[in-house]
Design a protein around this motif. Structure first.
Motif, PDB file in Angstrom:
ATOM      1  N   TYR A   1      15.781  24.270  10.222  1.00  0.00           N
ATOM      2  CA  TYR A   1      16.700  23.302   9.637  1.00  0.00           C
ATOM      3  C   TYR A   1      16.060  21.924   9.550  1.00  0.00           C
ATOM      4  O   TYR A   1      15.351  21.496  10.467  1.00  0.00           O
ATOM      5  CB  TYR A   1      17.973  23.188  10.470  1.00  0.00           C
ATOM      6  CG  TYR A   1      18.859  24.395  10.374  1.00  0.00           C
ATOM      7  CD1 TYR A   1      18.658  25.495  11.192  1.00  0.00           C
ATOM      8  CD2 TYR A   1      19.897  24.442   9.437  1.00  0.00           C
ATOM      9  CE1 TYR A   1      19.464  26.614  11.090  1.00  0.00           C
ATOM     10  CE2 TYR A   1      20.709  25.557   9.337  1.00  0.00           C
ATOM     11  CZ  TYR A   1      20.476  26.635  10.161  1.00  0.00           C
ATOM     12  OH  TYR A   1      21.274  27.740  10.052  1.00  0.00           O
ATOM     13  N   ALA A   2      16.353  21.244   8.463  1.00  0.00           N
ATOM     14  CA  ALA A   2      16.010  19.833   8.364  1.00  0.00           C
ATOM     15  C   ALA A   2      17.125  19.014   9.025  1.00  0.00           C
ATOM     16  O   ALA A   2      18.274  19.467   9.108  1.00  0.00           O
ATOM     17  CB  ALA A   2      15.865  19.429   6.899  1.00  0.00           C
ATOM     18  N   ILE A   3      16.782  17.836   9.490  1.00  0.00           N
ATOM     19  CA  ILE A   3      17.734  16.921  10.107  1.00  0.00           C
ATOM     20  C   ILE A   3      17.647  15.568   9.417  1.00  0.00           C
ATOM     21  O   ILE A   3      16.544  15.062   9.180  1.00  0.00           O
ATOM     22  CB  ILE A   3      17.451  16.730  11.607  1.00  0.00           C
ATOM     23  CG1 ILE A   3      17.527  18.074  12.342  1.00  0.00           C
ATOM     24  CG2 ILE A   3      18.430  15.714  12.210  1.00  0.00           C
ATOM     25  CD1 ILE A   3      18.910  18.682  12.416  1.00  0.00           C
TER      26      ILE A   3
ATOM     27  N   ASP B   1      22.821  20.790   7.596  1.00  0.00           N
ATOM     28  CA  ASP B   1      23.662  21.543   6.670  1.00  0.00           C
ATOM     29  C   ASP B   1      23.160  22.982   6.599  1.00  0.00           C
ATOM     30  O   ASP B   1      21.982  23.240   6.882  1.00  0.00           O
ATOM     31  CB  ASP B   1      23.583  20.893   5.278  1.00  0.00           C
ATOM     32  CG  ASP B   1      24.741  21.265   4.385  1.00  0.00           C
ATOM     33  OD1 ASP B   1      25.842  20.718   4.595  1.00  0.00           O
ATOM     34  OD2 ASP B   1      24.549  22.094   3.498  1.00  0.00           O
ATOM     35  N   GLN B   2      24.060  23.883   6.211  1.00  0.00           N
ATOM     36  CA  GLN B   2      23.616  25.263   6.031  1.00  0.00           C
ATOM     37  C   GLN B   2      22.521  25.328   4.965  1.00  0.00           C
ATOM     38  O   GLN B   2      22.614  24.680   3.937  1.00  0.00           O
ATOM     39  CB  GLN B   2      24.791  26.134   5.597  1.00  0.00           C
ATOM     40  CG  GLN B   2      25.708  26.520   6.733  1.00  0.00           C
ATOM     41  CD  GLN B   2      26.691  27.600   6.326  1.00  0.00           C
ATOM     42  OE1 GLN B   2      26.935  27.830   5.154  1.00  0.00           O
ATOM     43  NE2 GLN B   2      27.256  28.263   7.309  1.00  0.00           N
ATOM     44  N   TYR B   3      21.506  26.071   5.204  1.00  0.00           N
ATOM     45  CA  TYR B   3      20.390  26.299   4.278  1.00  0.00           C
ATOM     46  C   TYR B   3      19.592  25.020   3.987  1.00  0.00           C
ATOM     47  O   TYR B   3      18.902  24.926   2.979  1.00  0.00           O
ATOM     48  CB  TYR B   3      20.878  26.896   2.951  1.00  0.00           C
ATOM     49  CG  TYR B   3      21.849  28.043   3.142  1.00  0.00           C
ATOM     50  CD1 TYR B   3      23.151  27.964   2.671  1.00  0.00           C
ATOM     51  CD2 TYR B   3      21.464  29.180   3.827  1.00  0.00           C
ATOM     52  CE1 TYR B   3      24.047  28.997   2.866  1.00  0.00           C
ATOM     53  CE2 TYR B   3      22.365  30.220   4.026  1.00  0.00           C
ATOM     54  CZ  TYR B   3      23.657  30.123   3.547  1.00  0.00           C
ATOM     55  OH  TYR B   3      24.540  31.138   3.743  1.00  0.00           O
ATOM     56  N   PHE B   4      19.696  24.047   4.854  1.00  0.00           N
ATOM     57  CA  PHE B   4      19.022  22.761   4.671  1.00  0.00           C
ATOM     58  C   PHE B   4      17.637  22.854   5.294  1.00  0.00           C
ATOM     59  O   PHE B   4      17.498  22.855   6.514  1.00  0.00           O
ATOM     60  CB  PHE B   4      19.858  21.665   5.323  1.00  0.00           C
ATOM     61  CG  PHE B   4      19.353  20.260   5.117  1.00  0.00           C
ATOM     62  CD1 PHE B   4      19.443  19.340   6.152  1.00  0.00           C
ATOM     63  CD2 PHE B   4      18.820  19.847   3.914  1.00  0.00           C
ATOM     64  CE1 PHE B   4      19.015  18.025   5.987  1.00  0.00           C
ATOM     65  CE2 PHE B   4      18.371  18.544   3.741  1.00  0.00           C
ATOM     66  CZ  PHE B   4      18.477  17.639   4.780  1.00  0.00           C
ATOM     67  N   ARG B   5      16.608  22.918   4.452  1.00  0.00           N
ATOM     68  CA  ARG B   5      15.244  23.111   4.951  1.00  0.00           C
ATOM     69  C   ARG B   5      14.330  21.946   4.631  1.00  0.00           C
ATOM     70  O   ARG B   5      13.479  21.575   5.442  1.00  0.00           O
ATOM     71  CB  ARG B   5      14.637  24.389   4.350  1.00  0.00           C
ATOM     72  CG  ARG B   5      15.417  25.653   4.615  1.00  0.00           C
ATOM     73  CD  ARG B   5      15.299  26.099   6.049  1.00  0.00           C
ATOM     74  NE  ARG B   5      15.953  27.386   6.244  1.00  0.00           N
ATOM     75  CZ  ARG B   5      17.218  27.514   6.632  1.00  0.00           C
ATOM     76  NH1 ARG B   5      17.944  26.428   6.860  1.00  0.00           N
ATOM     77  NH2 ARG B   5      17.730  28.720   6.795  1.00  0.00           N
ATOM     78  N   THR B   6      14.466  21.406   3.417  1.00  0.00           N
ATOM     79  CA  THR B   6      13.542  20.351   3.000  1.00  0.00           C
ATOM     80  C   THR B   6      14.304  19.067   2.702  1.00  0.00           C
ATOM     81  O   THR B   6      15.475  19.100   2.314  1.00  0.00           O
ATOM     82  CB  THR B   6      12.753  20.765   1.747  1.00  0.00           C
ATOM     83  OG1 THR B   6      13.658  20.886   0.645  1.00  0.00           O
ATOM     84  CG2 THR B   6      12.048  22.081   1.952  1.00  0.00           C
TER      85      THR B   6
END
Length: 124
Positions: free
Chosen positions: A31-33, A98-103
């Motif tokens: 996950y990205a933050i 967030d859900q599916y938050f990667r980049t």
């Protein structure tokens, strides 16, 4: 999923603070933050983001060169190192994901998971 920001306080202009974000319920490897802030009477401003792979961190122009985002994988924590603080940095700071938050290139406006913020006051 829970996020909790801490580390805020009162600091003089030109001073430094380090904010911490404890994340539980997910692994930061996936996950990205984002850190965002909201000053009194103003809208939220996304100021920094670290991706799941830690490449290409995002910084808003208002904090670029002064703030640094970092991550501690074993502790599942994200930090925001703030230097050369200005009165206009006064705000409540939140961390979010967030859900599916990667980049960090595609950041949502509203996040599924937002923690309670921590107040930063920059004043002499």
């Amino acid at each position: 999923v829970q996020l909790q920001a801490s580390g805020g306080g009162l600091v003089q202009p030109g001073g430094s603070l380090r904010l911490s974000c404890v994340v539980s319920g997910i692994t930061l490897d996936y996950y990205a933050i984002t850190w965002f802030r909201q000053a009194p009477g103003k809208g939220r401003e996304q100021i920094s983001c670290i991706s799941s792979s830690e490449d290409s961190p995002y910084y808003a122009d208002s904090v670029k060169g002064r703030f640094t985002i970092s991550r501690d994988r074993p502790k599942n924590m994200v930090y925001l190192h703030m230097n050369s603080l200005k009165p206009e940095d006064t705000a409540v700071y939140h961390c979010a994901t967030d859900q599916y938050f990667r980049t960090c290139t595609t950041r949502p406006q509203i996040y599924d998971f937002e923690g309670q913020g921590t107040l930063v006051t920059v004043s002499s």
